[in-house]
Scaffold this motif. Structure first.
Motif, PDB file in Angstrom:
ATOM      1  N   CYS A  57      44.621 -63.244  46.878  1.00  0.00           N
ATOM      2  CA  CYS A  57      45.233 -61.986  46.430  1.00  0.00           C
ATOM      3  C   CYS A  57      44.729 -60.778  47.221  1.00  0.00           C
ATOM      4  CB  CYS A  57      44.967 -61.772  44.940  1.00  0.00           C
ATOM      5  SG  CYS A  57      45.815 -62.944  43.877  1.00  0.00           S
ATOM      6  N   TYR A  58      43.540 -60.890  47.789  1.00  0.00           N
ATOM      7  CA  TYR A  58      42.994 -59.754  48.538  1.00  0.00           C
ATOM      8  C   TYR A  58      43.895 -59.375  49.716  1.00  0.00           C
ATOM      9  CZ  TYR A  58      39.847 -56.846  51.281  1.00  0.00           C
ATOM     10  OH  TYR A  58      39.301 -55.808  51.998  1.00  0.00           O
ATOM     11  N   HIS A  59      44.566 -60.329  50.317  1.00  0.00           N
ATOM     12  CA  HIS A  59      45.450 -60.062  51.455  1.00  0.00           C
ATOM     13  C   HIS A  59      46.699 -59.274  51.039  1.00  0.00           C
ATOM     14  CE1 HIS A  59      43.202 -62.470  54.351  1.00  0.00           C
ATOM     15  NE2 HIS A  59      43.037 -63.368  53.389  1.00  0.00           N
ATOM     16  N   PHE A  60      46.988 -59.248  49.741  1.00  0.00           N
ATOM     17  CA  PHE A  60      48.164 -58.525  49.243  1.00  0.00           C
ATOM     18  C   PHE A  60      47.762 -57.352  48.354  1.00  0.00           C
ATOM     19  CE2 PHE A  60      49.170 -63.017  49.804  1.00  0.00           C
ATOM     20  CZ  PHE A  60      50.277 -62.961  50.652  1.00  0.00           C
ATOM     21  N   SER A  61      46.517 -56.926  48.451  1.00  0.00           N
ATOM     22  CA  SER A  61      46.009 -55.910  47.528  1.00  0.00           C
ATOM     23  C   SER A  61      46.662 -54.542  47.714  1.00  0.00           C
ATOM     24  CB  SER A  61      44.485 -55.777  47.666  1.00  0.00           C
ATOM     25  OG  SER A  61      44.135 -55.380  48.981  1.00  0.00           O
ATOM     26  N   GLU A  62      47.096 -54.202  48.945  1.00  0.00           N
ATOM     27  CA  GLU A  62      47.674 -52.868  49.163  1.00  0.00           C
ATOM     28  C   GLU A  62      49.012 -52.679  48.445  1.00  0.00           C
ATOM     29  OE1 GLU A  62      48.588 -49.775  52.850  1.00  0.00           O
ATOM     30  OE2 GLU A  62      47.347 -51.552  53.162  1.00  0.00           O
ATOM     31  N   LYS A  75      37.254 -47.075  47.424  1.00  0.00           N
ATOM     32  CA  LYS A  75      38.573 -47.658  47.664  1.00  0.00           C
ATOM     33  C   LYS A  75      38.472 -49.148  47.990  1.00  0.00           C
ATOM     34  CE  LYS A  75      42.991 -46.296  49.612  1.00  0.00           C
ATOM     35  NZ  LYS A  75      43.714 -45.340  50.490  1.00  0.00           N
ATOM     36  N   PHE A  76      37.462 -49.516  48.756  1.00  0.00           N
ATOM     37  CA  PHE A  76      37.256 -50.935  49.084  1.00  0.00           C
ATOM     38  C   PHE A  76      36.979 -51.739  47.818  1.00  0.00           C
ATOM     39  CE2 PHE A  76      34.086 -54.290  49.897  1.00  0.00           C
ATOM     40  CZ  PHE A  76      34.863 -55.136  50.676  1.00  0.00           C
ATOM     41  N   LEU A  77      36.088 -51.232  46.962  1.00  0.00           N
ATOM     42  CA  LEU A  77      35.768 -51.930  45.717  1.00  0.00           C
ATOM     43  C   LEU A  77      36.979 -51.999  44.793  1.00  0.00           C
ATOM     44  CD1 LEU A  77      32.215 -50.476  44.976  1.00  0.00           C
ATOM     45  CD2 LEU A  77      32.790 -52.726  45.897  1.00  0.00           C
ATOM     46  N   ALA A  78      37.832 -50.965  44.872  1.00  0.00           N
ATOM     47  CA  ALA A  78      39.048 -50.973  44.063  1.00  0.00           C
ATOM     48  C   ALA A  78      39.959 -52.123  44.471  1.00  0.00           C
ATOM     49  CB  ALA A  78      39.788 -49.643  44.214  1.00  0.00           C
ATOM     50  N   HIS A  79      40.080 -52.371  45.769  1.00  0.00           N
ATOM     51  CA  HIS A  79      40.922 -53.470  46.240  1.00  0.00           C
ATOM     52  C   HIS A  79      40.325 -54.818  45.852  1.00  0.00           C
ATOM     53  CE1 HIS A  79      44.075 -51.586  48.835  1.00  0.00           C
ATOM     54  NE2 HIS A  79      43.275 -50.541  48.649  1.00  0.00           N
ATOM     55  N   ILE A  80      38.996 -54.913  45.823  1.00  0.00           N
ATOM     56  CA  ILE A  80      38.353 -56.143  45.372  1.00  0.00           C
ATOM     57  C   ILE A  80      38.675 -56.389  43.897  1.00  0.00           C
ATOM     58  CG2 ILE A  80      36.135 -57.259  44.931  1.00  0.00           C
ATOM     59  CD1 ILE A  80      36.808 -57.196  47.850  1.00  0.00           C
ATOM     60  N   LYS A  81      38.572 -55.339  43.099  1.00  0.00           N
ATOM     61  CA  LYS A  81      38.862 -55.462  41.674  1.00  0.00           C
ATOM     62  C   LYS A  81      40.324 -55.849  41.448  1.00  0.00           C
ATOM     63  CE  LYS A  81      36.980 -52.570  38.807  1.00  0.00           C
ATOM     64  NZ  LYS A  81      36.662 -51.361  37.997  1.00  0.00           N
ATOM     65  N   ILE A  82      41.215 -55.237  42.203  1.00  0.00           N
ATOM     66  CA  ILE A  82      42.637 -55.565  42.089  1.00  0.00           C
ATOM     67  C   ILE A  82      42.872 -57.033  42.428  1.00  0.00           C
ATOM     68  CG2 ILE A  82      44.904 -55.186  43.155  1.00  0.00           C
ATOM     69  CD1 ILE A  82      44.049 -52.223  43.439  1.00  0.00           C
ATOM     70  N   ALA A  83      42.237 -57.494  43.511  1.00  0.00           N
ATOM     71  CA  ALA A  83      42.393 -58.892  43.913  1.00  0.00           C
ATOM     72  C   ALA A  83      41.879 -59.834  42.833  1.00  0.00           C
ATOM     73  CB  ALA A  83      41.651 -59.134  45.224  1.00  0.00           C
ATOM     74  N   PHE A  84      40.774 -59.448  42.175  1.00  0.00           N
ATOM     75  CA  PHE A  84      40.208 -60.288  41.127  1.00  0.00           C
ATOM     76  C   PHE A  84      41.145 -60.386  39.929  1.00  0.00           C
ATOM     77  CE2 PHE A  84      37.495 -60.676  37.291  1.00  0.00           C
ATOM     78  CZ  PHE A  84      37.028 -61.960  37.524  1.00  0.00           C
ATOM     79  N   VAL A  85      41.687 -59.249  39.485  1.00  0.00           N
ATOM     80  CA  VAL A  85      42.598 -59.253  38.341  1.00  0.00           C
ATOM     81  C   VAL A  85      43.851 -60.060  38.656  1.00  0.00           C
ATOM     82  CG1 VAL A  85      44.031 -57.814  36.848  1.00  0.00           C
ATOM     83  CG2 VAL A  85      41.730 -57.065  37.456  1.00  0.00           C
ATOM     84  N   CYS A  86      44.404 -59.869  39.855  1.00  0.00           N
ATOM     85  CA  CYS A  86      45.586 -60.648  40.256  1.00  0.00           C
ATOM     86  C   CYS A  86      45.248 -62.126  40.345  1.00  0.00           C
ATOM     87  CB  CYS A  86      46.114 -60.156  41.596  1.00  0.00           C
ATOM     88  SG  CYS A  86      46.856 -58.522  41.538  1.00  0.00           S
ATOM     89  N   GLY A  87      44.020 -62.425  40.802  1.00  0.00           N
ATOM     90  CA  GLY A  87      43.588 -63.813  40.858  1.00  0.00           C
ATOM     91  C   GLY A  87      43.563 -64.453  39.484  1.00  0.00           C
ATOM     92  N   ILE A  88      43.120 -63.697  38.479  1.00  0.00           N
ATOM     93  CA  ILE A  88      43.125 -64.206  37.106  1.00  0.00           C
ATOM     94  C   ILE A  88      44.550 -64.533  36.671  1.00  0.00           C
ATOM     95  CG2 ILE A  88      42.707 -63.598  34.690  1.00  0.00           C
ATOM     96  CD1 ILE A  88      40.339 -61.958  35.588  1.00  0.00           C
ATOM     97  N   ILE A 142      42.496 -37.902  38.647  1.00  0.00           N
ATOM     98  CA  ILE A 142      41.958 -39.161  38.152  1.00  0.00           C
ATOM     99  C   ILE A 142      41.404 -39.965  39.322  1.00  0.00           C
ATOM    100  CG2 ILE A 142      42.431 -41.212  36.774  1.00  0.00           C
ATOM    101  CD1 ILE A 142      42.927 -38.608  35.297  1.00  0.00           C
ATOM    102  N   SER A 143      40.180 -40.464  39.158  1.00  0.00           N
ATOM    103  CA  SER A 143      39.574 -41.256  40.230  1.00  0.00           C
ATOM    104  C   SER A 143      40.096 -42.691  40.180  1.00  0.00           C
ATOM    105  CB  SER A 143      38.052 -41.254  40.110  1.00  0.00           C
ATOM    106  OG  SER A 143      37.640 -42.014  38.997  1.00  0.00           O
ATOM    107  N   ILE A 144      40.026 -43.351  41.325  1.00  0.00           N
ATOM    108  CA  ILE A 144      40.454 -44.751  41.403  1.00  0.00           C
ATOM    109  C   ILE A 144      39.662 -45.611  40.435  1.00  0.00           C
ATOM    110  CG2 ILE A 144      40.454 -46.780  42.906  1.00  0.00           C
ATOM    111  CD1 ILE A 144      41.143 -44.970  45.233  1.00  0.00           C
ATOM    112  N   GLU A 145      38.351 -45.387  40.392  1.00  0.00           N
ATOM    113  CA  GLU A 145      37.483 -46.193  39.536  1.00  0.00           C
ATOM    114  C   GLU A 145      37.853 -46.037  38.065  1.00  0.00           C
ATOM    115  OE1 GLU A 145      32.705 -46.780  38.544  1.00  0.00           O
ATOM    116  OE2 GLU A 145      33.375 -45.250  39.966  1.00  0.00           O
ATOM    117  N   GLN A 146      38.072 -44.778  37.628  1.00  0.00           N
ATOM    118  CA  GLN A 146      38.430 -44.536  36.227  1.00  0.00           C
ATOM    119  C   GLN A 146      39.767 -45.183  35.881  1.00  0.00           C
ATOM    120  OE1 GLN A 146      38.265 -40.243  36.391  1.00  0.00           O
ATOM    121  NE2 GLN A 146      36.335 -40.183  35.243  1.00  0.00           N
TER     122      GLN A 146
END
Length: 254
Positions: free
Chosen positions: A39-44, A71-84, A153-157
């Motif tokens: 999922c990380y490859h499709f995070s954008e 922003k990098f950590l945000a994409h990691i988090k997105i990839a993790f949620v999509c992975g779930i 609003i911040s990305i993290e929030q």
């Protein structure tokens, strides 16, 4: 008082269950790691999709970040949620393999139903949050107190809020499946669920109040489907009990 042999058998059985649990948990971790990497490859494009519910209320339509890694950590988090989400059938299968030994032989054949229903319910819950609850919540929260003040609003929030909502709704929609499995294992009955309905609804209301944003509409939007899902679980447990009784009577006749 049990003999030494009985105690040894119980201890061995406990260690076998713990070993099986460890085996299934390790497999689930590997499944999630592999799915996250894909999922990380499709995070954008996924990030654009995730940002859409709040974008109309942001200056320029974008979120902000204050740290170089945000922003990098945000994409990691997105990839993790999509992975779930995309690996949902695989880790549900691991859960099923762990609980299946406690079921009757004729109930083990429902493995595919369990996986399909569990995956569908989880995705339905996340979709319900994304398309219905989040837009209504943002409309209330971002317009509260007038439009003079502008949101930054911040990305993290935002990702923390978004992830919590989608995952909590996804998990909450598994309620009828959880109730059905408990019924199949003989831990709850349809009579018990009906008698404790008031307490269950009170518990669901408390959970909805904790999980959702601090507005009545969001709480109601979560509570109503959870109550309906509870009632579906009650019906399924009743069906399982009738099916089990019919199987027992047929075996006795044979």
């Amino acid at each position: 008082m049990g003999t030494t042999e009985d105690l040894d058998q119980r201890s061995q059985s406990l260690f076998e269950h713990l070993g099986e649990l460890r085996f299934r948990l390790v497999r689930m971790v590997w499944i999630l790691l592999i799915a996250t990497g894909i999922c990380y490859h499709f995070s954008e494009p996924v990030f654009d999709f995730i940002r859409a519910p709040i974008a109309p209320y942001l200056p320029g339509g974008g979120l902000i970040y204050t740290g170089p890694l945000d922003k990098f950590l945000a994409h990691i988090k997105i990839a993790f949620v999509c992975g779930i989400l995309i690996s949902c059938p695989l880790w549900l299968y691991q859960i099923w393999k762990f609980v299946a030994p406690g079921l009757y032989q004729n109930e083990k054949k429902y493995s595919m139903t369990f996986i399909v229903a569990g995956s569908g319910l989880f995705i339905m819950g996340a979709a319900f949050s994304y398309y219905i609850v989040l837009p209504m919540a943002f409309h209330f929260l971002m317009n509260y107190g007038g439009t003079t003040d502008k949101a930054m609003i911040s990305i993290e929030q935002y990702l923390g809020f978004f992830t919590q909502m989608c995952l909590m709704f996804g998990v909450s929609f598994e309620l009828p499946l959880v109730i059905s499995i408990l019924g199949m294992m003989g831990l709850v009955s349809q009579k018990f669920l009906k008698e404790k309905r008031r307490y269950a609804i009170m518990g669901l209301a408390v959970a909805a109040a904790i999980i959702t944003p601090p507005d009545l509409m969001s709480m109601v939007m979560m509570l109503v489907p959870m109550v309906l899902l509870y009632e579906i679980g009650v019906l399924v447990v009743g069906f399982v009990e009738r099916k089990r009784e019919a199987d027992i009577k047929r075996n006795e006749r044979e």
